[in-house]
Design a protein around this motif. Structure first.
Motif, PDB file in Angstrom:
ATOM      1  N   ARG A 619      -5.837  73.024  10.847  1.00 49.12           N
ATOM      2  CA  ARG A 619      -6.594  73.477   9.672  1.00 49.12           C
ATOM      3  C   ARG A 619      -5.788  73.276   8.384  1.00 49.12           C
ATOM      4  O   ARG A 619      -6.322  72.850   7.367  1.00 49.12           O
ATOM      5  CB  ARG A 619      -6.959  74.954   9.831  1.00 49.12           C
ATOM      6  N   ARG A 620      -4.495  73.566   8.432  1.00 57.77           N
ATOM      7  CA  ARG A 620      -3.671  73.495   7.213  1.00 57.77           C
ATOM      8  C   ARG A 620      -3.403  72.055   6.792  1.00 57.77           C
ATOM      9  O   ARG A 620      -3.355  71.745   5.595  1.00 57.77           O
ATOM     10  CB  ARG A 620      -2.318  74.187   7.452  1.00 57.77           C
ATOM     11  N   GLY A 621      -3.163  71.183   7.746  1.00 59.98           N
ATOM     12  CA  GLY A 621      -2.697  69.841   7.394  1.00 59.98           C
ATOM     13  C   GLY A 621      -3.655  68.730   7.728  1.00 59.98           C
ATOM     14  O   GLY A 621      -3.253  67.557   7.793  1.00 59.98           O
ATOM     15  N   ARG A 622      -4.938  69.052   7.947  1.00 58.02           N
ATOM     16  CA  ARG A 622      -5.935  68.033   8.289  1.00 58.02           C
ATOM     17  C   ARG A 622      -5.477  67.198   9.485  1.00 58.02           C
ATOM     18  O   ARG A 622      -5.694  66.010   9.554  1.00 58.02           O
ATOM     19  CB  ARG A 622      -6.228  67.116   7.082  1.00 58.02           C
ATOM     20  N   GLY A 623      -4.780  67.885  10.400  1.00 60.16           N
ATOM     21  CA  GLY A 623      -4.278  67.180  11.577  1.00 60.16           C
ATOM     22  C   GLY A 623      -5.220  67.286  12.754  1.00 60.16           C
ATOM     23  O   GLY A 623      -6.370  67.730  12.623  1.00 60.16           O
ATOM     24  N   ARG A 624      -4.715  66.868  13.889  1.00 61.25           N
ATOM     25  CA  ARG A 624      -5.520  66.902  15.103  1.00 61.25           C
ATOM     26  C   ARG A 624      -4.714  67.556  16.216  1.00 61.25           C
ATOM     27  O   ARG A 624      -3.479  67.517  16.223  1.00 61.25           O
ATOM     28  CB  ARG A 624      -5.904  65.490  15.544  1.00 61.25           C
ATOM     29  N   VAL A 625      -5.413  68.121  17.164  1.00 60.04           N
ATOM     30  CA  VAL A 625      -4.796  68.686  18.364  1.00 60.04           C
ATOM     31  C   VAL A 625      -5.359  67.932  19.566  1.00 60.04           C
ATOM     32  O   VAL A 625      -6.585  67.830  19.713  1.00 60.04           O
ATOM     33  CB  VAL A 625      -5.085  70.191  18.503  1.00 60.04           C
ATOM     34  N   ILE A 626      -4.471  67.395  20.373  1.00 64.46           N
ATOM     35  CA  ILE A 626      -4.870  66.678  21.594  1.00 64.46           C
ATOM     36  C   ILE A 626      -4.224  67.403  22.769  1.00 64.46           C
ATOM     37  O   ILE A 626      -3.030  67.728  22.739  1.00 64.46           O
ATOM     38  CB  ILE A 626      -4.441  65.202  21.549  1.00 64.46           C
ATOM     39  N   HIS A 627      -5.014  67.667  23.786  1.00 66.91           N
ATOM     40  CA  HIS A 627      -4.534  68.421  24.945  1.00 66.91           C
ATOM     41  C   HIS A 627      -4.590  67.518  26.181  1.00 66.91           C
ATOM     42  O   HIS A 627      -5.498  67.637  27.009  1.00 66.91           O
ATOM     43  CB  HIS A 627      -5.395  69.663  25.139  1.00 66.91           C
ATOM     44  N   PRO A 628      -3.643  66.582  26.325  1.00 68.00           N
ATOM     45  CA  PRO A 628      -3.701  65.638  27.454  1.00 68.00           C
ATOM     46  C   PRO A 628      -3.068  66.247  28.711  1.00 68.00           C
ATOM     47  O   PRO A 628      -2.269  67.187  28.633  1.00 68.00           O
ATOM     48  CB  PRO A 628      -2.866  64.456  26.956  1.00 68.00           C
TER      49      PRO A 628
END
Length: 649
Positions: A619-628
């Motif tokens: 949310r803060r850094g316009r990033g992504r979370v990937i859960h591989p």
């Protein structure tokens, strides 16, 4: 003139028809163990102990050696000579009594009294009968067989293969053997006194060389062979009971009916013991089987046990300067069969090829390291696995080429389905000509001939790959997948996107930048703290050094941040996460966002607190979370990197 060819048997040297050593599986095993924390030397030793798919390792060969050793001791006992002599003596006495019984004379009764008064011990009875005038020819022959048997066993115990050569001994043969041993003792005494025995050895071999089929070339080789056999005979005697030793020692005086022979053998043993004190003259072994061994067979069994022990030591490779070339392949084949010798030779060739092909290199301090060449090959394998995963999961092919259509790289490659790059016409036509040249027909272009121009994107990227090296990564089996992911990404960047700048950053209690070889060889250590704050600081420094590149920050972690860096460089650790650690970490996320970078977090495991934290980063850094999952980690990281390689606007 017609030139012909001559074919003959192959005698020695490397097998010319043997396939070349395949290093792929070996290097894969080496790389896996090194990435798991083993040193390259330990990984190589473990590879040789395990072996490869079709080659037994040192551990398996050692197990078979000990199995054979135990089988020899379980199957046999050492009273074969005593039992055979006792049986021949009973046969002689029974035949003599049968011949005496019908004779009513006083001489016959006196002889029966002599036989009845024989001592109970086998050796003493044989000695008492040395001058007995046998009435029965059968008894006389049985007693003579005792003497011949003892002579054959005595010679076989000191000279391997002599028993077969002495199957039918005449008095002349016995005298020739006695002269040979006397001359041998004279030669050994001269050598023991330090005299030059070259000429004497040559004369001895000219006179008695047929007793030595191994054909020793020097007196030292002769002594080595004789001392090993004599020491084995002594160890066999040591392994008997005191009563058995006494019986046999006394019986030897009856060998070939010549007491001088036993004396000469005793002198021979003393000379050999003085010349080779390092041989094992004192040990013993326990035999507990039912199959009796004669004196010569017992000496051979003891020699086999000694050879098995020596081979086990060679296979253990635990002594200073040990090399696989030290293994006696002939002895190994003799004890375990030809297949074992082939396996040991393959292991030796494998070790030599790993060094000769530059996959292992020795540092200044003597330690072994995986060479850059080895790391490249490991990277190729890791990247190949990643590409296979990407294709199977997404059906994409972009990782198999240098980039989307753009500037030519100067190279070409075979066309594959889905490619949109322009054809490399000259190479395509050349391929078609070469393919059809042998047929003599028209040149027609086939799809297999087509090559396309390799291109690369104009964009340049600066990538910071931050990998968690805290103890939980080791403990939960994420250590090797993390390293393979880094290898795959490093290989992709260094071979296909050479203009990109990749920085590898590890973080535990502290963070640091590392080379790929350092990361590959890194060992897991018990250390508290996940200092993502420090890692993002280093990532930001890397991005600022490359302001003209697309910023890409990738984080692989299995835990929430529990440490941060203070201004004085001290790493402050606290569990659970404190607001200060959280605040300092998110500050660095904001700083990276200002540089145009979004942080992609690859979350390993199911930690609830970590999930909340990475959602906050997104949310803060316009990033992504990937859960591989672990098998898909490499594909996820490489795929995300490729997706972020787009020109900045």
């Amino acid at each position: 003139m017609t030139r012909g060819f001559h074919y003959g048997p192959w005698h020695d040297g490397p097998d010319p028809l043997a396939p070349p050593v395949d290093l792929r599986e070996a290097l894969e095993q080496l790389g896996r163990d090194v990435m798991d924390g083993s040193s390259p030397r330990s990984a190589l030793e473990e590879l040789l102990r395990r072996g490869t798919g079709d080659t037994a390792g040192l551990d398996e060969l050692t197990r078979r050696l000990w199995e054979r050793r135990a089988r020899i001791q379980r199957r046999h006992n050492l009273d074969g000579t005593l039992s055979e002599v006792r049986a021949l003596l009973d046969e002689a006495l029974a035949a003599e009594r049968t011949a005496l019984f019908p004779d009513p004379s006083d001489d016959a009764r006196f002889r029966e009294t002599q036989l009845d008064a024989l001592p109970p011990g086998t050796a003493a009875a044989v000695r008492e009968l040395a001058d007995y005038d046998w009435r029965s020819e059968q008894a006389r022959q049985a007693y003579q067989r005792i003497r011949d048997k003892l002579g054959q066993e005595l010679m076989e115990s000191r000279f391997q293969g002599m028993k077969q050569a002495l199957s039918d001994v005449t008095p002349e043969d016995a005298e020739r053997i006695r002269r040979m041993i006397a001359d041998l003792n004279d030669l050994l005494l001269s050598h023991l006194r330090g005299e030059d025995t070259t000429d004497k050895f040559d004369r001895f071999m000219a006179a008695h060389g047929d007793f030595f089929p191994e054909n020793p070339r020097t007196v030292e080789e002769l002594i080595d062979a004789l001392a090993a056999r004599a020491a084995a005979a002594q160890r066999m005697m040591n392994s008997m009971s005191a009563q058995q030793r006494a019986e046999l020692s006394e019986l030897m005086a009856a060998a070939f009916g010549d007491p001088r022979l036993a004396d000469q053998v005793s002198t021979l043993d003393a000379n050999l013991r003085a010349l080779r004190p390092g041989e094992d003259w004192t040990s013993s072994a326990r035999f507990r089987g039912q199959d009796p061994l004669g004196l010569g067979e017992g000496a051979q069994a003891m020699a086999d046990l000694a050879e098995l022990d020596a081979l086990a030591e060679q296979l253990a490779q635990s002594y200073p300067g040990a090399r696989l070339e030290d293994i006696d392949l002939e002895a190994l084949s003799r004890q375990l069969g030809d297949d074992a010798g082939v396996d040991a030779r393959r292991l030796s060739e494998l070790e030599r090829e790993l060094r000769d092909q530059g996959l292992l290199e020795r540092a200044a301090d003597g330690s072994l390291h995986l060479s850059p060449k080895a790391l490249r090959r490991l990277g190729e394998t890791a990247l190949s696995d990643v590409i296979g995963t990407l294709r199977s999961r997404r059906g994409e092919r972009d990782t198999a080429r240098a980039g989307a259509a753009g500037e030519p790289t100067g190279a070409s490659r075979p066309w594959t389905f889905g490619d949109s790059e322009p054809w490399e016409v000259s190479r395509t036509v050349r391929n078609a000509v070469l393919r059809t040249a042998s047929t003599g027909g028209d040149v027609r272009i086939d799809v297999s001939d087509v090559e396309v121009i390799e291109t690369e994107q104009r964009a340049r990227a600066a990538i910071a790959l931050c990998v968690d090296t805290s103890w939980s990564m080791v403990q939960d089996g994420r250590w090797v997948p993390m390293k393979r992911t880094a290898l795959a990404l490093h290989h992709l960047v260094s071979t296909r996107f050479r203009s990109d700048e990749l920085q590898l950053i590890t973080f535990g209690r502290h963070a640091s930048t590392v080379d790929i070889d350092e990361l590959t060889a890194m060992e897991g250590v018990w250390e508290q703290g996940t200092n993502l704050h420090h890692a993002l600081l280093l990532a930001g420094r890397h991005l600022r050094r490359n302001p003209d590149a697309n910023p890409v920050v990738l984080v692989v972690t299995d835990g929430e941040p529990t440490a941060h860096l203070e201004p004085d460089g001290h790493a402050e650790f606290m569990y659970p996460t404190t607001p200060r650690t959280l605040s300092k970490t998110l500050t660095e996320v904001d700083a990276l966002a200002k540089l145009g970078a979004s942080v992609t977090v690859f979350m390993l495991g199911e930690d609830e607190n970590l999930a909340k934290f990475v959602d906050m980063i997104a949310r803060r850094g316009r990033g992504r979370v990937i859960h591989p999952d672990l098998d898909g980690l490499g594909a996820a990281v490489v795929g995300d990197y490729l997706g972020n390689r787009k020109p900045r606007h």
